[in-house]
Design a protein around this motif. Structure first.
Motif, PDB file in Angstrom:
ATOM      1  N   VAL A 161       3.001   5.985   6.685  1.00 25.92           N
ATOM      2  CA  VAL A 161       4.117   5.514   6.257  1.00 25.92           C
ATOM      3  C   VAL A 161       4.719   6.237   4.518  1.00 25.92           C
ATOM      4  O   VAL A 161       3.028   5.972   3.422  1.00 25.92           O
ATOM      5  CB  VAL A 161       4.886   3.785   6.388  1.00 25.92           C
ATOM      6  N   THR A 162       5.520   6.549   3.489  1.00 27.55           N
ATOM      7  CA  THR A 162       5.604   6.862   2.519  1.00 27.55           C
ATOM      8  C   THR A 162       6.236   7.418   1.686  1.00 27.55           C
ATOM      9  O   THR A 162       7.730   7.464   1.080  1.00 27.55           O
ATOM     10  CB  THR A 162       5.515   8.601   3.245  1.00 27.55           C
ATOM     11  N   PRO A 163       6.637   5.195   1.621  1.00 26.32           N
ATOM     12  CA  PRO A 163       7.368   5.132   0.031  1.00 26.32           C
ATOM     13  C   PRO A 163       6.641   6.362  -1.501  1.00 26.32           C
ATOM     14  O   PRO A 163       6.377   5.987  -1.722  1.00 26.32           O
ATOM     15  CB  PRO A 163       7.194   3.702   0.328  1.00 26.32           C
ATOM     16  N   GLY A 164       8.973   6.902  -1.196  1.00 27.19           N
ATOM     17  CA  GLY A 164       8.254   7.979  -2.796  1.00 27.19           C
ATOM     18  C   GLY A 164       7.837   8.756  -2.593  1.00 27.19           C
ATOM     19  O   GLY A 164       7.174   9.756  -3.802  1.00 27.19           O
ATOM     20  N   MET A 165       7.100   9.323  -1.657  1.00 22.11           N
ATOM     21  CA  MET A 165       5.624  10.549  -1.425  1.00 22.11           C
ATOM     22  C   MET A 165       6.699  11.356  -0.033  1.00 22.11           C
ATOM     23  O   MET A 165       7.341  11.119   1.258  1.00 22.11           O
ATOM     24  CB  MET A 165       4.516   9.601  -1.619  1.00 22.11           C
ATOM     25  N   HIS A 166       5.749  12.369  -0.151  1.00 26.62           N
ATOM     26  CA  HIS A 166       5.924  13.159   1.234  1.00 26.62           C
ATOM     27  C   HIS A 166       4.631  13.679   1.211  1.00 26.62           C
ATOM     28  O   HIS A 166       3.378  13.772   0.824  1.00 26.62           O
ATOM     29  CB  HIS A 166       6.826  14.781   1.414  1.00 26.62           C
ATOM     30  N   ILE A 167       3.910  13.915   2.729  1.00 25.18           N
ATOM     31  CA  ILE A 167       2.820  14.473   2.661  1.00 25.18           C
ATOM     32  C   ILE A 167       2.660  15.956   3.908  1.00 25.18           C
ATOM     33  O   ILE A 167       3.696  16.403   4.376  1.00 25.18           O
ATOM     34  CB  ILE A 167       2.086  13.479   4.332  1.00 25.18           C
ATOM     35  N   GLU A 168       1.610  16.480   4.080  1.00 22.67           N
ATOM     36  CA  GLU A 168       2.035  17.396   5.258  1.00 22.67           C
ATOM     37  C   GLU A 168       0.951  17.312   6.310  1.00 22.67           C
ATOM     38  O   GLU A 168      -0.158  16.826   6.182  1.00 22.67           O
ATOM     39  CB  GLU A 168       0.934  19.083   4.227  1.00 22.67           C
ATOM     40  N   ILE A 169       1.887  17.726   7.404  1.00 21.31           N
ATOM     41  CA  ILE A 169       0.868  17.599   8.434  1.00 21.31           C
ATOM     42  C   ILE A 169       0.805  19.425   9.356  1.00 21.31           C
ATOM     43  O   ILE A 169       1.678  19.665   9.005  1.00 21.31           O
ATOM     44  CB  ILE A 169       1.845  17.401   9.685  1.00 21.31           C
ATOM     45  N   ASP A 170      -0.648  19.498   9.751  1.00 18.58           N
ATOM     46  CA  ASP A 170      -0.843  20.640  10.061  1.00 18.58           C
ATOM     47  C   ASP A 170      -0.182  22.008   8.737  1.00 18.58           C
ATOM     48  O   ASP A 170       0.145  22.811   9.888  1.00 18.58           O
ATOM     49  CB  ASP A 170      -0.028  20.907  11.383  1.00 18.58           C
ATOM     50  N   GLY A 171      -0.663  21.743   8.268  1.00 19.94           N
ATOM     51  CA  GLY A 171      -0.008  22.912   7.385  1.00 19.94           C
ATOM     52  C   GLY A 171       1.381  23.012   6.541  1.00 19.94           C
ATOM     53  O   GLY A 171       1.491  23.805   5.392  1.00 19.94           O
ATOM     54  N   LYS A 172       2.234  21.472   7.455  1.00 18.00           N
ATOM     55  CA  LYS A 172       3.976  21.782   7.167  1.00 18.00           C
ATOM     56  C   LYS A 172       4.308  20.243   6.020  1.00 18.00           C
ATOM     57  O   LYS A 172       3.737  19.275   6.715  1.00 18.00           O
ATOM     58  CB  LYS A 172       4.793  21.953   7.895  1.00 18.00           C
ATOM     59  N   LEU A 173       5.078  21.287   5.643  1.00 23.52           N
ATOM     60  CA  LEU A 173       5.843  19.562   4.598  1.00 23.52           C
ATOM     61  C   LEU A 173       6.268  18.037   5.671  1.00 23.52           C
ATOM     62  O   LEU A 173       7.361  19.458   6.076  1.00 23.52           O
ATOM     63  CB  LEU A 173       6.483  20.146   3.316  1.00 23.52           C
ATOM     64  N   ASN A 174       6.166  17.109   5.380  1.00 28.93           N
ATOM     65  CA  ASN A 174       7.193  16.264   6.123  1.00 28.93           C
ATOM     66  C   ASN A 174       8.038  15.425   5.600  1.00 28.93           C
ATOM     67  O   ASN A 174       6.815  14.077   5.055  1.00 28.93           O
ATOM     68  CB  ASN A 174       6.063  15.437   7.804  1.00 28.93           C
ATOM     69  N   LYS A 175       8.799  15.638   5.320  1.00 28.00           N
ATOM     70  CA  LYS A 175       9.923  14.661   4.873  1.00 28.00           C
ATOM     71  C   LYS A 175      10.286  13.815   5.752  1.00 28.00           C
ATOM     72  O   LYS A 175      10.560  12.056   4.826  1.00 28.00           O
ATOM     73  CB  LYS A 175      11.296  14.696   3.803  1.00 28.00           C
ATOM     74  N   GLU A 176      10.069  13.087   6.868  1.00 28.85           N
ATOM     75  CA  GLU A 176      10.106  12.458   7.681  1.00 28.85           C
ATOM     76  C   GLU A 176       9.066  10.563   7.333  1.00 28.85           C
ATOM     77  O   GLU A 176       7.816  10.179   6.352  1.00 28.85           O
ATOM     78  CB  GLU A 176       9.465  11.122   8.758  1.00 28.85           C
ATOM     79  N   HIS A 177      10.321   8.857   6.727  1.00 30.01           N
ATOM     80  CA  HIS A 177       9.494   7.852   6.326  1.00 30.01           C
ATOM     81  C   HIS A 177       8.742   7.921   7.145  1.00 30.01           C
ATOM     82  O   HIS A 177       7.274   7.326   6.367  1.00 30.01           O
ATOM     83  CB  HIS A 177      10.400   7.067   5.838  1.00 30.01           C
ATOM     84  N   ILE A 178       8.451   7.128   8.347  1.00 31.12           N
ATOM     85  CA  ILE A 178       7.579   7.424   8.721  1.00 31.12           C
ATOM     86  C   ILE A 178       6.739   8.515   9.979  1.00 31.12           C
ATOM     87  O   ILE A 178       7.614   8.958  10.807  1.00 31.12           O
ATOM     88  CB  ILE A 178       7.513   5.370  10.120  1.00 31.12           C
TER      89      ILE A 178
END
Length: 266
Positions: A161-178
């Motif tokens: 879960v990403t409050p105030g952040m984004h992460i990358e999954i498999d090299g692609k930016l993921n903007k989902e909150h969960i």
């Protein structure tokens, strides 16, 4: 031993001794791979921040210690009133493995949002509690979400879960909150072991009971989030490589034990 290596070992050992009294029982860093973050006696080394309250105002004894465990209780509350709470390590970390056993139990506060039912978590790379707004419900951070059977927020534990952040999954930016893990839910009143291997900005791995359930990379501040924007304006790097560790209190009773960290070489 080379003089540079000797200096590095001395500096690391001195740093840990200075910032955490719980480390005083360790003669050398090499004596133990795992270092306790929680002493099982009191909340020394931790800072409480509850939504709407100044730091270290542990209202109604939300966070307390009993039988060597760190517990979250709402026995003293008449109503939850959106008073989300977190208890933070006083030290920020970058490259490490953190491990904690958790047990979700009891009944959540009836006026808490439905999604908080049987829901808690651990926050990684979190902003300091001192940098949070007085009425900020959640720190900007990466959460390892803890859910039990019957939860309304998902069908697996160990989600990212990403409050105030984004992460990358498999090299692609993921903007989902969960972002869902591939774990399962465990029954209420069951001890579950969560582990996060955190490699600064590069890669983070969540494990449940020793099995990998999700892996992601390159955590970064969300420049559309108001609290993240405040951090960026204050000079924080958008690419997040370190932060505090925090345990949640969001309306659901939960117990924590065996809270340990293993420092990794960069």
């Amino acid at each position: 031993m080379h003089i540079n290596s000797l200096f590095q070992h001395f500096f690391l050992f001195s740093f840990i001794l200075f910032f955490s009294s719980s480390y005083s029982q360790i003669e050398t860093i090499e004596d133990s791979d795992w270092i306790p973050l929680f002493n099982g006696k009191n909340l020394d080394g931790w800072t409480v921040k509850i939504n709407g309250k100044p730091i270290n105002e542990n209202i109604h004894n939300t966070f307390y210690v009993e039988n060597g465990m760190l517990k979250v209780s709402y026995d003293g509350y008449e109503k939850f009133d959106m008073q989300f709470g977190h208890i933070f390590t006083n030290i920020a970390y970058s490259h490490y493995i953190v491990r904690v056993d958790y047990k979700i139990l009891g009944t959540g506060m009836p006026d808490a949002p439905q999604w908080t039912n049987l829901n808690s978590g651990i926050m990684l790379h979190a902003q300091s509690p001192q940098s949070m707004r007085i009425d900020q419900a959640f720190p900007v951070s990466l959460e390892g979400q803890f859910l039990a059977e019957g939860a309304t927020a998902g069908t697996q534990t160990g989600n990212a879960v990403t409050p105030g952040m984004h992460i990358e999954i498999d090299g692609k930016l993921n903007k989902e909150h969960i972002i869902n893990s591939n774990s399962k839910l465990f029954p209420v009143d069951t001890w579950v072991t969560f582990e996060a291997e955190v490699n600064g900005h590069e890669e983070i791995i969540y494990r449940i009971n020793g099995e990998e359930v999700i892996r992601f990379t390159h955590p970064q501040l969300d420049d559309t989030d108001n609290d993240a924007k405040r951090l960026i304006a204050a000079g924080a790097s958008k690419h997040v490589s370190y932060g505090h560790i925090a345990l949640q209190a969001e309306g659901q009773p939960i117990w924590f034990k065996n809270i340990k960290i293993k420092v990794l070489e960069k």
